[in-house]
Scaffold this motif. Structure first.
Motif, PDB file in Angstrom:
ATOM      1  N   PHE A 249       0.837  -1.211   0.000  1.00  0.00           N
ATOM      2  CA  PHE A 249       0.000   0.000   0.000  1.00  0.00           C
ATOM      3  C   PHE A 249       0.871   1.260   0.000  1.00  0.00           C
ATOM      4  N   LEU A 250       1.957   1.213   0.746  1.00  0.00           N
ATOM      5  CA  LEU A 250       2.836   2.395   0.801  1.00  0.00           C
ATOM      6  C   LEU A 250       3.424   2.692  -0.574  1.00  0.00           C
ATOM      7  N   GLU A 251       3.749   1.630  -1.321  1.00  0.00           N
ATOM      8  CA  GLU A 251       4.304   1.815  -2.666  1.00  0.00           C
ATOM      9  C   GLU A 251       3.319   2.518  -3.595  1.00  0.00           C
ATOM     10  N   ARG A 252       2.044   2.433  -3.265  1.00  0.00           N
ATOM     11  CA  ARG A 252       1.023   3.085  -4.097  1.00  0.00           C
ATOM     12  C   ARG A 252       0.659   4.464  -3.555  1.00  0.00           C
ATOM     13  N   GLY A 253       1.451   4.942  -2.609  1.00  0.00           N
ATOM     14  CA  GLY A 253       1.248   6.294  -2.103  1.00  0.00           C
ATOM     15  C   GLY A 253       0.208   6.407  -0.998  1.00  0.00           C
TER      16      GLY A 253
END
Ligand code: SAM
Length: 315
Positions: A249-253
């Motif tokens: 999820f963090l990789e998707r901002g």
């Protein structure tokens, strides 16, 4: 879309989950008076499975209750691959129902669920007054609760339009829940689902509970056992480690994401709750329990800094 030869086996996992939950409920690990109506042939699960079911149930109910309290009157819940989950009825019993509640699963599963809801007085009386059977008996529609049929591998093309037709408001704070579901989707399909949420729902939260760590010895055994039953965890690639479950999820901002494995969740239960569980059944196989519980994890993530999700979590 990945072609999956074992859809029937995947649909059958909803029964396995319900049997485990019924076992834990009957013995007093968890408070769920509704699951009994979905289980035709109850089975008593081993103590370590009942313990795991307790922590899994406790974690999901905790997040649902936090959301219901923080987003009262405006929040929506979308349960992906809801199977025979009874959370709607548990919330409704306590008067904690959010503005809208959607459950999605294959038509084969929702038809069975809809039939049980309809013929069971204890469940039907908790449905909203305007609830009606729809889709030839595969769906239940109302202004607040909707059980809808759809294939999550065609999320944007098939499921989103159905949810929109039933009143999903992408501007409202929306909690997505996926309990042992995303791992069954292929990599592209589960990424596409998360990408849609990222794009379309500015105030979204997600709670996932999925298998993790497929590569160590226990993980390989777990995968082999499921494969022997015709079950492929196509999406397990996304969860090589606990961190990866949140990193997705963090990789998707997304604004924040955090993973917690079931062993740690169990470790953090209040001492009084652990003592209560020990009185129900003796659990001798602590090593085995820890090993098993380290292969299941929650991840909780949310897209926005402001809104109901920021103060939510397992702490
Ligand atoms: N979340 C429920 C629970 O915890 O009790 C059910 C869990 S069960 C292990 C997995 C569920 O995901 C099944 O009901 C299955 O039918 C559903 N599922 C898996 N792949 C799906 C797909 N492509 N579309 C719709 N539902 C799916």
């Amino acid at each position: 879309m990945e072609i999956c030869s074992s859809d029937a086996a995947v649909q059958g996992t909803s029964n396995d989950a319900a049997v485990s939950r019924e076992s834990a409920a009957r013995l007093g690990y968890i408070d769920d008076p509704f699951i009994q109506y979905f289980v035709r042939r109850p089975q008593r699960r081993a103590p370590l499975i009942n313990r795991g079911t307790h922590s899994r149930f406790d974690g999901v109910q905790r997040i649902l209750r936090q959301f219901a309290a923080r987003a009262a009157g405006c929040g929506q819940v979308v349960v992906l691959g809801a199977g025979l989950d009874t959370s709607y009825f548990l919330l409704r019993r306590e008067g904690l129902v959010p503005l809208r509640y959607f459950e999605v699963d294959f038509a084969e599963v929702t038809a069975k669920k809809a039939a049980t809801l309809w013929r069971t007085a204890a469940l039907r009386t908790l449905l909203p007054e305007d609830a009606a059977l729809a889709g030839g008996g595969t769906e239940v529609h109302s202004n607040t609760y909707n059980l809808v049929a759809g294939d999550l591998r065609r999320f944007e093309a098939e499921v989103v339009p159905t949810l929109a037709a039933r009143g999903l408001d992408t501007a409202a704070p929306t909690l997505f829940v996926s309990e042992c579901v995303l791992v069954y989707l292929g990599a592209e399909d589960s990424d596409a689902l998360i990408d849609w949420i990222t794009r379309a729902v500015p105030n979204a939260g997600i709670l996932t509970y999925e298998q993790i760590r497929p590569d160590d010895r226990f993980g390989q055994m777990m995968v082999a056992n499921l494969r022997a039953r015709g079950l492929e965890l196509h999406g397990l690639h996304a969860y090589p480690t606990l961190d990866a479950a949140a990193r997705r999820f963090l990789e998707r901002g997304w604004h924040a994401a955090r993973g917690l494995d079931l062993a740690e969740y169990h470790e953090r239960l209040r001492p009084e709750e652990r003592a209560r569980l020990s009185e129900i059944e003796i659990l001798d196989e602590w090593e085995e329990f820890t090993l098993l519980a380290q292969h299941y994890a929650f991840a909780f993530a949310h897209t926005a800094a402001a809104g109901p999700f920021d103060a939510m979590g397992f702490d």
